[in-house]
Structures are given as structure tokens and as C-alpha cells.
Write an enzyme that holds these catalytic residues in place. Structure first.
Site, PDB file in Angstrom:
ATOM      1  N   THR A  13      69.764  90.227  30.458  1.00  0.00           N
ATOM      2  CA  THR A  13      70.253  91.159  31.472  1.00  0.00           C
ATOM      3  C   THR A  13      70.354  90.429  32.802  1.00  0.00           C
ATOM      4  O   THR A  13      69.428  89.726  33.200  1.00  0.00           O
ATOM      5  CB  THR A  13      69.295  92.354  31.616  1.00  0.00           C
ATOM      6  OG1 THR A  13      69.172  93.019  30.361  1.00  0.00           O
ATOM      7  CG2 THR A  13      69.815  93.348  32.658  1.00  0.00           C
TER       8      THR A  13
ATOM      9  N   LEU B 177      63.419  92.053  34.177  1.00  0.00           N
ATOM     10  CA  LEU B 177      64.679  92.316  33.489  1.00  0.00           C
ATOM     11  C   LEU B 177      64.658  91.526  32.188  1.00  0.00           C
ATOM     12  O   LEU B 177      64.109  90.418  32.131  1.00  0.00           O
ATOM     13  CB  LEU B 177      65.878  91.862  34.340  1.00  0.00           C
ATOM     14  CG  LEU B 177      66.119  92.592  35.663  1.00  0.00           C
ATOM     15  CD1 LEU B 177      67.299  91.956  36.397  1.00  0.00           C
ATOM     16  CD2 LEU B 177      66.367  94.077  35.437  1.00  0.00           C
ATOM     17  N   ASP B 178      65.252  92.077  31.138  1.00  0.00           N
ATOM     18  CA  ASP B 178      65.358  91.339  29.882  1.00  0.00           C
ATOM     19  C   ASP B 178      66.051  89.996  30.123  1.00  0.00           C
ATOM     20  O   ASP B 178      66.868  89.859  31.041  1.00  0.00           O
ATOM     21  CB  ASP B 178      66.172  92.133  28.859  1.00  0.00           C
ATOM     22  CG  ASP B 178      65.422  93.331  28.310  1.00  0.00           C
ATOM     23  OD1 ASP B 178      64.214  93.450  28.567  1.00  0.00           O
ATOM     24  OD2 ASP B 178      66.067  94.143  27.630  1.00  0.00           O
ATOM     25  N   ARG B 179      65.742  89.036  29.295  1.00  0.00           N
ATOM     26  CA  ARG B 179      66.312  87.691  29.442  1.00  0.00           C
ATOM     27  C   ARG B 179      67.836  87.721  29.592  1.00  0.00           C
ATOM     28  O   ARG B 179      68.407  87.036  30.440  1.00  0.00           O
ATOM     29  CB  ARG B 179      65.929  86.841  28.232  1.00  0.00           C
ATOM     30  CG  ARG B 179      66.471  85.420  28.285  1.00  0.00           C
ATOM     31  CD  ARG B 179      65.997  84.605  27.108  1.00  0.00           C
ATOM     32  NE  ARG B 179      66.219  83.187  27.343  1.00  0.00           N
ATOM     33  CZ  ARG B 179      65.513  82.207  26.779  1.00  0.00           C
ATOM     34  NH1 ARG B 179      64.540  82.502  25.947  1.00  0.00           N
ATOM     35  NH2 ARG B 179      65.766  80.944  27.049  1.00  0.00           N
TER      36      ARG B 179
END
Length: 290
Positions: free
Chosen positions: A75, A71-73
Site C-alpha cells: 500500500t 500501511l501494508d507493504r
């Protein structure tokens, strides 16, 4: 080290910045499922000493954990790790068949023009490229010869407000920045998303949450489903329909975060380039500006 204005702002205003709590939702001998907080990297990258979900898990469990997705940082939400290299290989080989449901929720700014509004549901089928800073985007210019990858995002509107929309989203392809880039390309940047020129930051974080993950257990073959709802504040904010949405500090022209270093001319501001300016730049120059 050049730090983004939004990062500096969060460091000063987010009470748990750098100490975000990680919750373990499920653990057995083969897998572990967590609720990753916004602001925490999923895995380390070269040269970084920041806390990561993988690193925190290894300290909590006193064993090595293996990555099967990210997951993106910024998110938050449900994320799966596995506890052996053999299981990792199996999951990676069967990911698209073993994962039966993967849903996200996001709050996005409404387009400025009504005619640009998305329907209640649909699919964004648009290839993605990456700029020089590895930020994903949808190429629009015919002369943009950037390398692209296939990407499809399904969306459904949960609630529409005067200023923002709450979406539920699922992915046919899990590419870096896919939801953020796809919605921004349709003039729906996510609230709090500096990379995609968001004008508002009502939650002091990126408004993207991985809500649901359902899959077949890679060892027992048992169906499993984990769901962590997004903050109830997201829906109430959209329904309230603020007529004067909060302007994030990094978009405020009077903010010290937008001032150039003292060595540069007084009054020079670090504001993002306009779309017109971006269209005139080549791929490399565009990456440096975004």
C-alpha cells in the site's frame, strides 16, 4: 526461502524494486509525514533485512523515529511518524480522536455477477480473522472458530467501469488487511492482490493508496491535512473499461512462476485453491494454501 510468484515477478519487472523512493511531505521537531511507496515495508519485522520506511527515515534524518500506525507493504500513501517516545505515547493514546480524516483509494475487480454489485456507498461491518500466514479474512463458515476482531469499512464509489471500480474508503477500525479483506469478501478483490485471488494486475502493484490523512498536531494542536492523489492512471483505466483485462503472470497457467520446483512431478502447478476447496479445509490448512 519460499518467495511468492508475484514478488519474483515484481523483482524482475519493477525498475525500482528494492530502491523505492520515499518522499518527506512535512517535518518539524515532533513529527514527520511521508509518502510511502508501494513495495516498501512500514517497519521491520524479525528476521527481515528489507528496507523499511522507518529505517530509510532514520538514515535521512540521522535520528530515531517512532511508529504510530502502519500501511501494508504494497500500500502506498500518506503516513505519520513521530520523533520522540513521549509524543508516540500521546499519539497512540489519542489516535482515534486526534485523527480527523483518513481516506484511501482503491481499484477493485468487479464481481462476476451483477447482483453482487455493491451500492454507490455504504459500510462493510464484518469481523476479521487471520489465517496461519497472518493474512486477514472474513469468516463465512459457521464452523470457523477463528479468533476475530471488530472491523468496519465505509466505502463510496468514485467510478464504475465494465471490469473494475474505483473506491474511496475510510476506516472506523484500522485492522491488518482490513480494506483488502472486506472488499474481497464482497467479491471485489483489489487489482494486483495475489493474496485475495485477484485476476488482474493492470498497474503491476496492489491498487490501494492512502490518499488523505488529517489530524490535530500532538504538540501544537494545529489542524493539519496531507493529501497525495493516487495515479491518474487508475481512474482512466476504470473508465476505459478494458474488455480483456490483463491477467497477472502468477495467474497464467502457462507461466513458469506457477510451476512447482523441478523435484516435483513435471507439470504440477502452484495455482490457488478454489473457494469450494477452501471451504472444505480447516483454518490451519486454509492458511497454508492462501
Amino acid at each position: 526461502m519460499n518467495v511468492k510468484a508475484s514478488t519474483r515477478y515484481k523483482r524482475e519487472h519493477k525498475a525500482d524494486y528494492g530502491k523505492e523512493r520515499l518522499d518527506i511531505l512535512y517535518e518539524d521537531e515532533a513529527i514527520v509525514v511521508i509518502n510511502k511507496p508501494s513495495g516498501m515495508l512500514s517497519v521491520p519485522y524479525p528476521g527481515s533485512r528489507a528496507r523499511t520506511a522507518q529505517g530509510v527515515l532514520e538514515k535521512l534524518l540521522h535520528k530515531k523515529v517512532f511508529v504510530v500506525h502502519r500501511l501494508d507493504r504494497d500500500t502506498s500513501g500518506v503516513m505519520l511518524f513521530v520523533l520522540s517516545e513521549a509524543v508516540q505515547h500521546k499519539v497512540l493514546a489519542q489516535w482515534h480522536t486526534m485523527v480527523t480524516e483518513r481516506l484511501y483509494r482503491a481499484v477493485a475487480e468487479n464481481p462476476r455477477r451483477r447482483e453482487d454489485a455493491l451500492p454507490d456507498s455504504g459500510t462493510i461491518d464484518a469481523p476479521l480473522a487471520q489465517n496461519a500466514r497472518h493474512v486477514g479474512y472474513v469468516p463465512h463458515d459457521a464452523d470457523d472458530h477463528a479468533k476475530t476482531v471488530e472491523a468496519r469499512t465505509h466505502f463510496a464509489v468514485i467510478a464504475r467501469g465494465k471490469t473494475h471500480t474505483l473506491f474511496e474508503l475510510s476506516l472506523d477500525t484500522g485492522k491488518k488487511n482490513q480494506i483488502r479483506a472486506h472488499l474481497a469478501s464482497r467479491r471485489y478483490p483489489l487489482a494486483g492482490d495475489e493474496n485475495y485471488r485477484a485476476r488482474t494486475d493492470p498497474f503491476h502493484r496492489l491498487a490501494l493508496h492512502a490518499r488523505t490523512l488529517a489530524f490535530v498536531h500532538p504538540v501544537t494542536a494545529r489542524p493539519m491535512k496531507f493529501e497525495v492523489p493516487e495515479s491518474g492512471e487508475w481512474l482512466s483505466y476504470v473508465e476505459r473499461g478494458d474488455s480483456t483485462p490483463e491477467i497477472p503472470v502468477w495467474r497464467d497457467r502457462g507461466s513458469p512462476y506457477n510451476k512447482k520446483p523441478a523435484s516435483l512431478p513435471q507439470g504440477a502447478e502452484r495455482m490457488p485453491p478454489s473457494r469450494k476447496e477452501l471451504r472444505k479445509m480447516d483454518f490451519i490448512a486454509r492458511g497454508k494454501k492462501l
